[in-house]
Design an enzyme around this catalytic site. Sequence first.
Site, PDB file in Angstrom:
ATOM      1  N   GLY A   1     -26.318  -0.923 -19.086  1.00  0.00           N
ATOM      2  CA  GLY A   1     -27.000  -0.197 -18.012  1.00  0.00           C
ATOM      3  C   GLY A   1     -26.541   1.249 -17.901  1.00  0.00           C
TER       4      GLY A   1
ATOM      5  N   VAL B   1     -27.356  -6.823 -15.893  1.00  0.00           N
ATOM      6  CA  VAL B   1     -26.108  -7.477 -15.470  1.00  0.00           C
ATOM      7  C   VAL B   1     -25.565  -8.292 -16.651  1.00  0.00           C
ATOM      8  CG1 VAL B   1     -26.851  -7.567 -13.067  1.00  0.00           C
ATOM      9  CG2 VAL B   1     -27.303  -9.507 -14.562  1.00  0.00           C
TER      10      VAL B   1
ATOM     11  N   THR C   1     -21.431 -16.201 -22.153  1.00  0.00           N
ATOM     12  CA  THR C   1     -21.634 -17.588 -22.557  1.00  0.00           C
ATOM     13  C   THR C   1     -21.013 -18.496 -21.497  1.00  0.00           C
ATOM     14  OG1 THR C   1     -21.498 -16.877 -24.847  1.00  0.00           O
ATOM     15  CG2 THR C   1     -21.244 -19.229 -24.443  1.00  0.00           C
TER      16      THR C   1
ATOM     17  N   GLU D   1     -32.248  -4.069 -25.242  1.00  0.00           N
ATOM     18  CA  GLU D   1     -31.472  -2.918 -25.690  1.00  0.00           C
ATOM     19  C   GLU D   1     -30.960  -3.151 -27.096  1.00  0.00           C
ATOM     20  OE1 GLU D   1     -31.131   0.092 -23.960  1.00  0.00           O
ATOM     21  OE2 GLU D   1     -30.816   0.237 -26.107  1.00  0.00           O
TER      22      GLU D   1
ATOM     23  N   GLU E   1     -22.428  -0.278 -29.617  1.00  0.00           N
ATOM     24  CA  GLU E   1     -21.351   0.463 -28.981  1.00  0.00           C
ATOM     25  C   GLU E   1     -20.702   1.395 -30.000  1.00  0.00           C
ATOM     26  OE1 GLU E   1     -18.796  -2.151 -26.710  1.00  0.00           O
ATOM     27  OE2 GLU E   1     -20.577  -3.272 -26.144  1.00  0.00           O
TER      28      GLU E   1
ATOM     29  N   LYS F   1     -34.836  -9.783 -29.758  1.00  0.00           N
ATOM     30  CA  LYS F   1     -33.471  -9.289 -29.568  1.00  0.00           C
ATOM     31  C   LYS F   1     -32.462 -10.279 -30.154  1.00  0.00           C
ATOM     32  CE  LYS F   1     -29.789  -7.462 -27.914  1.00  0.00           C
ATOM     33  NZ  LYS F   1     -29.240  -6.242 -27.440  1.00  0.00           N
TER      34      LYS F   1
ATOM     35  N   CYS G   1     -22.241  -9.136 -28.307  1.00  0.00           N
ATOM     36  CA  CYS G   1     -23.589  -9.648 -28.581  1.00  0.00           C
ATOM     37  C   CYS G   1     -23.683 -10.713 -29.663  1.00  0.00           C
ATOM     38  CB  CYS G   1     -24.506  -8.501 -28.978  1.00  0.00           C
ATOM     39  SG  CYS G   1     -25.032  -7.527 -27.578  1.00  0.00           S
ATOM     40  N   PHE G   2     -23.102 -10.449 -30.826  1.00  0.00           N
ATOM     41  CA  PHE G   2     -23.437 -11.271 -31.985  1.00  0.00           C
ATOM     42  C   PHE G   2     -23.180 -12.754 -31.748  1.00  0.00           C
ATOM     43  CE2 PHE G   2     -23.291  -7.914 -35.613  1.00  0.00           C
ATOM     44  CZ  PHE G   2     -24.440  -7.349 -35.088  1.00  0.00           C
TER      45      PHE G   2
ATOM     46  N   LYS H   1     -22.467 -14.363 -29.014  1.00  0.00           N
ATOM     47  CA  LYS H   1     -23.163 -14.879 -27.838  1.00  0.00           C
ATOM     48  C   LYS H   1     -24.639 -15.144 -28.136  1.00  0.00           C
ATOM     49  CE  LYS H   1     -24.620 -12.213 -24.434  1.00  0.00           C
ATOM     50  NZ  LYS H   1     -24.608 -11.226 -23.336  1.00  0.00           N
TER      51      LYS H   1
ATOM     52  N   PHE I   1     -13.161  -4.121 -30.899  1.00  0.00           N
ATOM     53  CA  PHE I   1     -13.907  -4.913 -31.886  1.00  0.00           C
ATOM     54  C   PHE I   1     -14.494  -4.060 -32.996  1.00  0.00           C
ATOM     55  CE2 PHE I   1     -18.531  -4.435 -31.383  1.00  0.00           C
ATOM     56  CZ  PHE I   1     -18.630  -3.778 -30.170  1.00  0.00           C
TER      57      PHE I   1
ATOM     58  N   ARG J   1     -14.320  -7.183 -26.333  1.00  0.00           N
ATOM     59  CA  ARG J   1     -14.932  -8.511 -26.230  1.00  0.00           C
ATOM     60  C   ARG J   1     -15.124  -9.130 -27.616  1.00  0.00           C
ATOM     61  NH1 ARG J   1     -19.774  -7.223 -22.071  1.00  0.00           N
ATOM     62  NH2 ARG J   1     -19.703  -5.264 -23.215  1.00  0.00           N
TER      63      ARG J   1
HETATM   64  C1  UDX Z   1     -24.779  -5.121 -31.818  1.00  0.00           C
HETATM   65  C2  UDX Z   1     -26.127  -4.693 -32.415  1.00  0.00           C
HETATM   66  O1  UDX Z   1     -25.898  -3.851 -33.571  1.00  0.00           O
HETATM   67  C3  UDX Z   1     -26.958  -3.983 -31.382  1.00  0.00           C
HETATM   68  O2  UDX Z   1     -28.226  -3.648 -31.909  1.00  0.00           O
HETATM   69  C4  UDX Z   1     -27.113  -4.899 -30.186  1.00  0.00           C
HETATM   70  O3  UDX Z   1     -27.875  -4.276 -29.170  1.00  0.00           O
HETATM   71  C5  UDX Z   1     -25.763  -5.315 -29.639  1.00  0.00           C
HETATM   72  O4  UDX Z   1     -24.997  -5.916 -30.678  1.00  0.00           O
HETATM   73  P1  UDX Z   1     -22.459  -3.923 -31.294  1.00  0.00           P
HETATM   74  O5  UDX Z   1     -21.957  -5.286 -30.960  1.00  0.00           O
HETATM   75  O6  UDX Z   1     -22.187  -2.821 -30.335  1.00  0.00           O
HETATM   76  O7  UDX Z   1     -24.040  -3.954 -31.493  1.00  0.00           O
HETATM   77  O8  UDX Z   1     -21.822  -3.466 -32.682  1.00  0.00           O
HETATM   78  P2  UDX Z   1     -22.221  -3.536 -34.231  1.00  0.00           P
HETATM   79  O9  UDX Z   1     -22.124  -2.178 -34.792  1.00  0.00           O
HETATM   80  O10 UDX Z   1     -23.481  -4.265 -34.477  1.00  0.00           O
HETATM   81  O11 UDX Z   1     -20.993  -4.364 -34.843  1.00  0.00           O
HETATM   82  C6  UDX Z   1     -20.739  -5.716 -34.523  1.00  0.00           C
HETATM   83  C7  UDX Z   1     -19.540  -6.238 -35.275  1.00  0.00           C
HETATM   84  O12 UDX Z   1     -19.822  -6.391 -36.661  1.00  0.00           O
HETATM   85  C8  UDX Z   1     -18.325  -5.309 -35.206  1.00  0.00           C
HETATM   86  O13 UDX Z   1     -17.159  -6.062 -35.031  1.00  0.00           O
HETATM   87  C9  UDX Z   1     -18.356  -4.613 -36.544  1.00  0.00           C
HETATM   88  O14 UDX Z   1     -17.107  -4.118 -36.914  1.00  0.00           O
HETATM   89  C10 UDX Z   1     -18.836  -5.749 -37.441  1.00  0.00           C
HETATM   90  N1  UDX Z   1     -19.453  -5.280 -38.701  1.00  0.00           N
HETATM   91  C11 UDX Z   1     -20.574  -4.504 -38.680  1.00  0.00           C
HETATM   92  C12 UDX Z   1     -18.926  -5.696 -39.923  1.00  0.00           C
HETATM   93  O15 UDX Z   1     -17.928  -6.412 -39.963  1.00  0.00           O
HETATM   94  N2  UDX Z   1     -19.544  -5.304 -41.077  1.00  0.00           N
HETATM   95  C13 UDX Z   1     -20.670  -4.526 -41.079  1.00  0.00           C
HETATM   96  O16 UDX Z   1     -21.179  -4.215 -42.164  1.00  0.00           O
HETATM   97  C14 UDX Z   1     -21.196  -4.106 -39.841  1.00  0.00           C
HETATM   98  P1  ADP Z   2     -23.144  -5.406 -20.513  1.00  0.00           P
HETATM   99  O1  ADP Z   2     -22.300  -5.234 -21.758  1.00  0.00           O
HETATM  100  O2  ADP Z   2     -24.242  -6.409 -20.693  1.00  0.00           O
HETATM  101  O3  ADP Z   2     -23.628  -4.121 -19.933  1.00  0.00           O
HETATM  102  P2  ADP Z   2     -21.070  -5.543 -18.478  1.00  0.00           P
HETATM  103  O4  ADP Z   2     -20.216  -6.696 -18.090  1.00  0.00           O
HETATM  104  O5  ADP Z   2     -20.452  -4.332 -19.093  1.00  0.00           O
HETATM  105  O6  ADP Z   2     -22.212  -6.126 -19.415  1.00  0.00           O
HETATM  106  O7  ADP Z   2     -21.871  -5.019 -17.195  1.00  0.00           O
HETATM  107  C1  ADP Z   2     -22.572  -5.791 -16.292  1.00  0.00           C
HETATM  108  C2  ADP Z   2     -22.363  -5.230 -14.878  1.00  0.00           C
HETATM  109  O8  ADP Z   2     -23.260  -5.892 -13.990  1.00  0.00           O
HETATM  110  C3  ADP Z   2     -20.955  -5.451 -14.306  1.00  0.00           C
HETATM  111  O9  ADP Z   2     -20.380  -4.203 -13.955  1.00  0.00           O
HETATM  112  C4  ADP Z   2     -21.189  -6.339 -13.047  1.00  0.00           C
HETATM  113  O10 ADP Z   2     -20.338  -6.013 -11.966  1.00  0.00           O
HETATM  114  C5  ADP Z   2     -22.641  -6.005 -12.707  1.00  0.00           C
HETATM  115  N1  ADP Z   2     -23.323  -7.028 -11.897  1.00  0.00           N
HETATM  116  C6  ADP Z   2     -23.338  -8.365 -12.106  1.00  0.00           C
HETATM  117  N2  ADP Z   2     -24.102  -8.980 -11.161  1.00  0.00           N
HETATM  118  C7  ADP Z   2     -24.586  -8.012 -10.340  1.00  0.00           C
HETATM  119  C8  ADP Z   2     -25.444  -8.000  -9.191  1.00  0.00           C
HETATM  120  N3  ADP Z   2     -25.981  -9.124  -8.688  1.00  0.00           N
HETATM  121  N4  ADP Z   2     -25.717  -6.806  -8.588  1.00  0.00           N
HETATM  122  C9  ADP Z   2     -25.185  -5.652  -9.099  1.00  0.00           C
HETATM  123  N5  ADP Z   2     -24.387  -5.603 -10.184  1.00  0.00           N
HETATM  124  C10 ADP Z   2     -24.078  -6.753 -10.805  1.00  0.00           C
END
Ligand code: UDX
Ligand code: ADP
Length: 462
Positions: free
Chosen positions: A13, A86, A90, A158, A162, A217, A273-274, A276, A335, A343
Amino acid sequence: MVKICCIGAGYVGGPTCAVIAYKCPEVKVTIVDINQNRIDQWNSDILPIYEPGLDEIVKATRGRNLFFSTAVDEAIIEADLIFVSVNTPTKKTGMGAGFAADLAYIEAATRRIAKVATSSKIVIEKSTVPCRTAESMRKILDANSRADINFQILSNPEFLAEGTAIEDLFSPDRVLIGCLDTPEGHKAQQTLADVYAHWVPRERIIGMNLWSSELSKLAANAILAQRISSINALSAICEATGADVDEVGFACGLDSRIGPKFLKASVGFGGSCFQKDILNLVYLSESLNLPEVAAYWQQVVIMNEYQKSRFAARVVKKLFNTITNKKIAVLGFAFKKNTGDTRESAAISLIKYFIQENANIHIYDPKVSVEQIEEDLIYPGIATPEQYAKRINIHQDAYSAAQDADAVIIVTEWDEFKTLDYSRVYENMNKPAFIFDGRLILNHKELKAIGFEVEVIGKVIQ
Ligand code: UDX
Ligand code: ADP
């Protein structure tokens, strides 16, 4: 003036809506969160998340058309569009524990919208959710809101990664907007498309059906993770045969049908993400009575766990089958590079193995705080408080972490680890000095020439 509210000031967000505010100066964007501390941080000089380029965007827009607040209800009431971003972790207990996403936060936010809204709104699913979550949101909204107001639900997943969030948001490969196939649904889709069209070429803004958008997604993340698990599976074969996983990845990536990205072998993927999303897909498949499909995707996660345990076992084996009371320097705890997010970081799993072998662990990461490391290791029981006090040490730089160490382990691919003075590192280590490159980022021949015993994922260094 269009008004946007974003519920949830997290990794998704925060950057997403900051970029919307930056690119659409005439749109008022309010990001709300129930966590006062988080909002205070967003309003301070030190933002709660580290992301290259984010500081500048927030500085340019905060107080102009971007606002951070805990006044959730007020922001909902005045908004035309509401992003729900939000957390959806898992589930830890109950039905689907370990696989299904915990939708409690989504439900709470949705109920809040239904309760306080006094006019019609477009509600946008931004968080990654299981397929058909929008249906549940629609039911909650319809059952709990005033009869004279209408909600349209859109799915707008999204795809930012990161560490490159701002870049990804500035020039996305695509923006998906899923809607119900009704005239009102398409109108809402158009409204959101007009926001993105401020900076994203129209042909990259893709309209589709709500369920396709939700599933896309999960599918994109599962396929990306699968590529990493595939190359990691091959890395084990490389180590056993003398093939070089970088060369194999390069050769495969030259095939234009495959492409070069996400074929870098590593100690294992992490991030929020991955794992989860794959587990989510496994759960969905099982719920749909498709056990073979579930097993297929689950194997991607099993492979990732195997890669981490295989690497840890290699460390123990090379250090003469015991690391009891030995000093292991862990370089990197995030990570991946350019984020302070930990995470599902591979570092956590590795440290778990090392603690069980009674090693002393010395950690350095440029962006992860001492508090975060403590939370990640003690709270989930990776280390007991006693083990933590006795075995875990956190350093402010890589040289101090490696001082007197038996082995240095590269867990995160931070650029600064590529340019360390490894002669200096070597001088101050116990001999024989081992270095394990879990990210294939170092110059292995040079390290060997310095005197290191060099161990690398996916290749044998002669
Ligand atoms: C991922 C997706 O790329 C993104 O599109 C989605 O919205 C959220 O999840 P993110 O988790 O931020 O993004 O990072 P990403 O760059 O995808 O890397 C994920 C993990 O894979 C990391 O630990 C990275 O180091 C690892 N990785 C990535 C490898 O080990 N080898 C690779 O070739 C690429
Ligand atoms: P993501 O990586 O998906 O953005 P985060 O844990 O970083 O996840 O962020 C989610 C945010 O949503 C947290 O800061 C949490 O406090 C907030 N949140 C969760 N439930 C609510 C809610 N009902 N109203 C407002 N904010 C919320």
